[in-house]
Structures are given as structure tokens and as C-alpha cells.
Design an enzyme around this catalytic site. Structure first.
Site, PDB file in Angstrom:
ATOM      1  N   CYS A 112       0.821  -1.210   0.000  1.00 30.91           N
ATOM      2  CA  CYS A 112       0.000   0.000   0.000  1.00 30.91           C
ATOM      3  C   CYS A 112       0.855   1.260   0.000  1.00 30.91           C
ATOM      4  CB  CYS A 112      -0.898   0.002   1.223  1.00 30.91           C
ATOM      5  SG  CYS A 112      -1.638  -1.584   1.487  1.00 30.91           S
TER       6      CYS A 112
HETATM    7  N1  SAJ Z   1       6.514   2.430   8.645  1.00 28.57           N
HETATM    8  C1  SAJ Z   1       7.574   3.242   9.075  1.00 28.57           C
HETATM    9  N2  SAJ Z   1       7.329   4.148  10.062  1.00 28.57           N
HETATM   10  C2  SAJ Z   1       6.084   4.284  10.622  1.00 28.57           C
HETATM   11  C3  SAJ Z   1       5.020   3.458  10.161  1.00 28.57           C
HETATM   12  C4  SAJ Z   1       5.262   2.529   9.164  1.00 28.57           C
HETATM   13  O1  SAJ Z   1       8.698   3.135   8.589  1.00 28.57           O
HETATM   14  O2  SAJ Z   1       5.935   5.104  11.535  1.00 28.57           O
HETATM   15  C5  SAJ Z   1       6.768   1.464   7.573  1.00 28.57           C
HETATM   16  C6  SAJ Z   1       6.438   0.042   7.987  1.00 28.57           C
HETATM   17  O3  SAJ Z   1       7.564  -0.577   8.564  1.00 28.57           O
HETATM   18  C7  SAJ Z   1       6.074  -0.604   6.649  1.00 28.57           C
HETATM   19  C8  SAJ Z   1       5.477   0.543   5.870  1.00 28.57           C
HETATM   20  O4  SAJ Z   1       5.884   1.751   6.510  1.00 28.57           O
HETATM   21  O5  SAJ Z   1       7.229  -1.053   5.975  1.00 28.57           O
HETATM   22  C9  SAJ Z   1       3.955   0.480   5.816  1.00 28.57           C
HETATM   23  O6  SAJ Z   1       3.469   0.294   7.138  1.00 28.57           O
HETATM   24  P1  SAJ Z   1       1.909   0.630   7.435  1.00 28.57           P
HETATM   25  O7  SAJ Z   1       1.499  -0.012   8.685  1.00 28.57           O
HETATM   26  O8  SAJ Z   1       1.684   2.072   7.318  1.00 28.57           O
HETATM   27  O9  SAJ Z   1       1.206   0.005   6.145  1.00 28.57           O
HETATM   28  P2  SAJ Z   1       0.381  -1.307   5.859  1.00 28.57           P
HETATM   29  O10 SAJ Z   1       0.484  -1.449   4.398  1.00 28.57           O
HETATM   30  O11 SAJ Z   1       0.679  -2.472   6.693  1.00 28.57           O
HETATM   31  O12 SAJ Z   1      -1.093  -0.927   6.294  1.00 28.57           O
HETATM   32  C10 SAJ Z   1      -1.569   0.287   5.872  1.00 28.57           C
HETATM   33  C11 SAJ Z   1      -2.625   0.633   6.890  1.00 28.57           C
HETATM   34  N3  SAJ Z   1      -1.878   1.118   8.046  1.00 28.57           N
HETATM   35  C12 SAJ Z   1      -2.346   1.923   8.988  1.00 28.57           C
HETATM   36  O13 SAJ Z   1      -3.301   2.663   8.782  1.00 28.57           O
HETATM   37  C13 SAJ Z   1      -1.670   1.893  10.320  1.00 28.57           C
HETATM   38  C14 SAJ Z   1      -3.552   1.525   6.203  1.00 28.57           C
HETATM   39  O14 SAJ Z   1      -2.853   2.626   5.703  1.00 28.57           O
HETATM   40  C15 SAJ Z   1      -4.248   0.799   5.108  1.00 28.57           C
HETATM   41  O15 SAJ Z   1      -5.452   0.259   5.606  1.00 28.57           O
HETATM   42  C16 SAJ Z   1      -3.430  -0.308   4.503  1.00 28.57           C
HETATM   43  O16 SAJ Z   1      -2.096   0.128   4.547  1.00 28.57           O
HETATM   44  C17 SAJ Z   1      -3.912  -0.544   3.102  1.00 28.57           C
HETATM   45  O17 SAJ Z   1      -4.269  -1.696   2.825  1.00 28.57           O
HETATM   46  O18 SAJ Z   1      -4.006   0.395   2.321  1.00 28.57           O
END
Ligand code: SAJ
Length: 451
Positions: A285
Site C-alpha cells: 500500500c
Molecule cells: N513504517 C515506518 N514508520 C512508521 C510506520 C510505518 O517506517 O511510523 C513502515 C512500515 O515498517 C512498513 C510501511 O511503513 O514497511 C507500511 O506500514 P503501514 O502499517 O503504514 O502500512 P500497511 O500497508 O501495513 O497498512 C496500511 C494501513 N496502516 C495503517 O493505517 C496503520 C492503512 O494505511 C491501510 O489500511 C493499509 O495500509 C492498506 O491496505 O491500504
């Protein structure tokens, strides 16, 4: 916020009949795409009494569903198996069965092409499967994250080729998935869901469908409004993660501890949401969805500079890890060439078993290119097959004391909570920590290099 108006009257015979079948749960629900979005949705619909048919092109996946063999971490085995045993949830590769469904939900992947353009081929394929068999009285909703305009400009024309009329014969809406893989607090059921219909009747039916299993459904004025809402949500994360990654690069130059700074900023009780730096962003995503908006914006002579810059910085974060490992080895009078590096954690984020688009794949490729010998340990990822991001097959190694001690550098790329970081630091020669996973380790802190 739009208030839902009930517009269906007795004259809207097909709409009224479909709405009633949805309200009394006698509608048959079809879910195309049985992945991390489709399977949890199918289970939620089955749990409230809908008969659900899962459609997937992957026969192995279909077989696992019909055998009650759960493969999605966010789905509870017992609930899933009960639905399969009761015949409430079945799966098939036969798209000829689509006319059995009163509601069809499309939950297929929306990746990028190699030139980083939207790849909506899965959406088009699923829509064509539906268009060939569409019948009066069906609701079609798209959940896959995509650029604003997809439902109206791509899906609607394909479905209307049948001669059926949207809003009268069939109904079409967009309702983005908001699954956060591994999130134990927010599930498919209790995560509010945005919904935009092609016509007011489409919205009323789609709203009613989602309201059967989701606590809060949020109606918006059009499918495009719902599509851009979702892309905005993910762009918001990508941009804010890029902000802390840029600050990480600066703090490194200034000799300041980015983790201390972000934690301190997070004590502000208002006006800030904490994001953490890392080795880059992974998953299907965050590194991808914002570029669906970038691509569409060009049609309007609009350059989404924020998104592009965030993408560059999040990629730069991966290269920064190479620099940190080089400096950590240098401090031990070692070079990257032939260095033995044990990578700890390769999943795209902690405590999940998904390696897609993981920044760890890129970091390991870069280290390999610089001559290092790479092994990895990740209990969630027993094997890495050559595909997007990795050129070699790798098997996860046991995290033994010997393996830790033998490595010239242990590199933590994903902070799975099951790992004993005290033991890692005790046995390792040096630890480069890109996730602050060792924040609670008291002893041997001189061995730890944080990004
Ligand atoms: N990450 C960081 N720093 C942060 C947060 C995340 O480096 O503070 C990195 C993570 O390690 C990962 C990437 O970003 O590699 C994405 O992490 P994520 O939790 O933001 O993304 P996804 O793909 O697991 O889930 C997200 C959902 N996350 C949240 O809302 C917390 C949401 O945006 C969507 O429902 C989902 O993508 C989707 O399916 O679109």
C-alpha cells in the site's frame, strides 16, 4: 459529511428487492480475490448469515479455503472453519458462477508496473469476468485501492456494455478496504468504511450492504470521492514517514538521536501523530498507492511534488542503512567486501508474515552488490523466493548464538517482538538497529549502532 438519503421507492423494483435480500441476509455474496482483504470480508459476511462464494484465479488458494485451511493471519481459524463446515463459505475458480451472487465485491491487487504506473489489469480482468455474466439485480462494489475515476471511467463502461443500466438494472459503488495487517485492535468489523455510489440508489444499496457487518459506514458523494479518500489516507502515511526519515538523515549528520527526538515530540498532547524512521517503507500500500494519485494528477496538469519527494526520501532511507553498516564495519577495521552480515527481520513490518515490497529486500540486494555475504533470520518468513526486490532464493537461518557471534554485523531491519534482543546484543560483535528494537537492552550498548 453526506447524510444518506433513502431514495429507493416501490417503483425501483430491482433495487427494492435487492435491498430486502441484503437486509434479511438472504443475498448471496461473491468475493473476487481471497487475499488479506477478501478473505476477512468473506468471513465477516458469512458470520452474519450471508452465503458467501469466494472467487479466485489461484486454484491452490481455492482448495485451501474449501479445506478450511486458513492462510490469512487476521482471520480466526475457528470462525473460518465453522463457516466452511456449514457450507456458508465456499470458494471456486469458476467465474461462470457469478450470476449466483446478488452482491459481488472486487478485492484484487492494484500494484504498479515496472515504470511505476498503475496496473489495474486485475481490476479490469475481474470486471470483464462480471460483465460477461452480469444480470439484473446485482450490486458490484470495488474495494481495491485505486486512482480516483477508476469506478466511473473503467468499471462502469465495461459493465454497461451488457446493455444493463447502472442504478436501474445493476448497482455500482466504490468502498475502499482499510485493512491494517496485524492490527489486533482495528478489524474489518470495527473499522469505519467509506462508500461512494455511482447513483443515489447505488449508494443506498451499497451502504446497506456494508452496514450489515461494519459498525460505521461513511457515505460520500461519488465513487471518485471514496477513491481519492483512500489514496489520501495512504499518502498521509507515506509523507509523514518520509518526514521522520528526512529528519533521521539530518540527525545522523548532526550527531543527534532521532529516536529520542521523535519520542520527545510525541509527548505533545495535541497536533502531532508519531511516526518512526526506518529502513524504508514496504507493503502493498504505502510505497504504491500514492503513485496512483501522482499518475492521475498528470491528466490535470498537476504535479504531486509532496508524494514524489516522500517516495524519494523513503527510498533514500534504504541507502542510508548501507552507509550505517559501512561505518559500523569500518569502526571495527573491517570492510563491506566479504563481510558476513546477518539480517534480523525481513517482513515489511513487525509481527506479520508478508515480505512484499519489504525494504529489507532492497537493503540486502544493495549489501550483496557491495560484496557482503548475507544471511537472514525471520521466523515469519522461512524462505524468500526470487521475485520483485530479491534476485536470489534465501532460507531463514536459525538464530543461534554461533550465528550471531560469527556475523561481522547483525542488521535489524524488522523488529519482530518475539526476538530476544538482549541475547542478540550479547552474542553479536556489532548490531546496526534500524527500528530501535534494542531500546530496552541494558548491557553491551556500546555494540549498538542506531540509524
Ligand atoms: N513504517 C515506518 N514508520 C512508521 C510506520 C510505518 O517506517 O511510523 C513502515 C512500515 O515498517 C512498513 C510501511 O511503513 O514497511 C507500511 O506500514 P503501514 O502499517 O503504514 O502500512 P500497511 O500497508 O501495513 O497498512 C496500511 C494501513 N496502516 C495503517 O493505517 C496503520 C492503512 O494505511 C491501510 O489500511 C493499509 O495500509 C492498506 O491496505 O491500504
Amino acid at each position: 459529511m453526506l447524510q444518506l438519503k433513502e431514495v429507493i421507492t416501490d417503483e425501483d423494483v430491482l433495487a427494492k428487492a435487492l435491498k430486502e435480500k441484503i437486509v434479511n441476509h438472504t443475498a448471496t455474496v461473491g468475493v473476487i480475490g481471497l487475499g488479506y482483504v477478501g478473505l476477512p470480508l468473506a468471513v465477516e459476511k458469512g458470520k452474519v448469515g450471508f452465503k458467501v462464494i469466494g472467487f479466485d484465479i489461484n486454484a491452490q488458494r481455492v482448495g485451501r479455503v474449501n479445506a478450511g485451511d486458513n492462510y490469512i493471519g487476521d482471520v480466526k481459524d475457528a470462525e473460518f472453519q465453522e463457516l466452511v463446515q456449514k457450507g456458508m463459505l465456499t470458494a471456486t475458480t469458476e467465474f461462470e458462477r457469478l450470476p449466483e451472487c446478488d452482491v459481488i465485491v472486487i478485492c484484487v491487487p492494484t500494484p504498479l508496473t515496472v515504470t511505476r504506473d498503475p496496473d489495474i489489469s486485475y481490476i479490469e480482468s475481474a470486471t470483464n469476468d462480471i460483465a460477461q455474466r452480469i444480470r439484473p439485480g446485482q450490486l458490484v462494489t470495488l474495494e481495491s485501492t485505486t486512482y480516483p475515476g477508476t469506478t466511473q471511467e473503467v468499471i462502469l463502461p465495461l459493465l454497461e456494455k451488457s446493455g444493463l443500466k447502472v442504478g436501474k438494472d445493476f448497482f455500482l459503488a466504490f468502498s475502499p478496504e482499510r485493512v491494517d495487517p496485524g492490527n489486533k485492535r482495528f478489524t474489518t468489523k470495527n473499522t469505519s468504511k467509506v462508500c461512494g455510489g455511482v447513483t443515489p440508489i447505488c449508494l443506498e444499496i451499497a451502504y446497506t450492504f456494508y452496514a450489515q457487518t461494519i459498525i460505521n459506514v461513511v457515505p460520500v458523494s461519488s465513487p471518485a470521492a471514496a477513491e481519492i479518500t483512500k489514496v489520501f489516507e495512504n499518502t498521509y502515511r507515506a509523507v509523514n514517514i518520509a518526514l521522520v526519515n528526512e529528519l533521521m538523515l539530518l540527525c545522523d549528520r548532526m550527531g543527534l538521536d532521532i529516536w529520542e527526538v521523535v519520542e520527545a515530540a510525541g509527548t505533545k498532547p495535541f497536533g502531532i501523530q508519531t511516526f518512526w524512521p526506518g529502513p524504508g517503507v514496504g507493503g502493498h500500500c504505502i510505497p504504491i498507492d500514492p503513485f496512483y494519485l501522482t499518475w492521475k494528477a498528470r491528466e490535470y496538469d498537476f504535479h504531486t511534488r509532496f508524494i514524489e519527494l516522500a517516495g524519494e526520501i523513503n527510498i533514500e532511507a534504504s541507502y542510508h542503512v548501507i552507509d550505517k553498516v559501512n561505518r559500523a564495519l569500518n569502526a571495527e577495521n573491517k570492510s563491506m567486501k566479504d563481510a558476513k552480515i546477518l539480517v534480523l527481520g525481513v517482513a515489511y513490518k513487525n509481527d506479520i508474515d508478508d515480505v512484499r515490497e519489504s525494504p529489507a529486500l532492497k537493503v540486502m540486494e544493495l549489501l550483496r552488490k557491495d560484496g557482503a555475504n548475507i544471511t537472514y533470520h525471520d521466523a515469519f518468513i522461512p524462505v524468500i523466493e526470487p521475485h520483485g526486490g530479491s534476485t536470489v532464493h534465501m532460507d531463514s537461518v536459525e538464530l543461534t548464538d554461533q550465528a550471531l557471534a560469527a556475523a561481522d554485523c547483525v542488521l535489524i531491519l524488522t523488529a519482530h517482538s518475539s526476538v530476544d534482543y538482549d541475547r542478540v546484543v550479547e552474542k553479536a560483535q556489532v548490531v546496526v538497529d534500524t527500528r530501535n528494537a534494542t531500546k530496552d537492552v541494558q548491557n553491551n550498548r556500546e555494540k549498538i549502532v542506531k540509524i
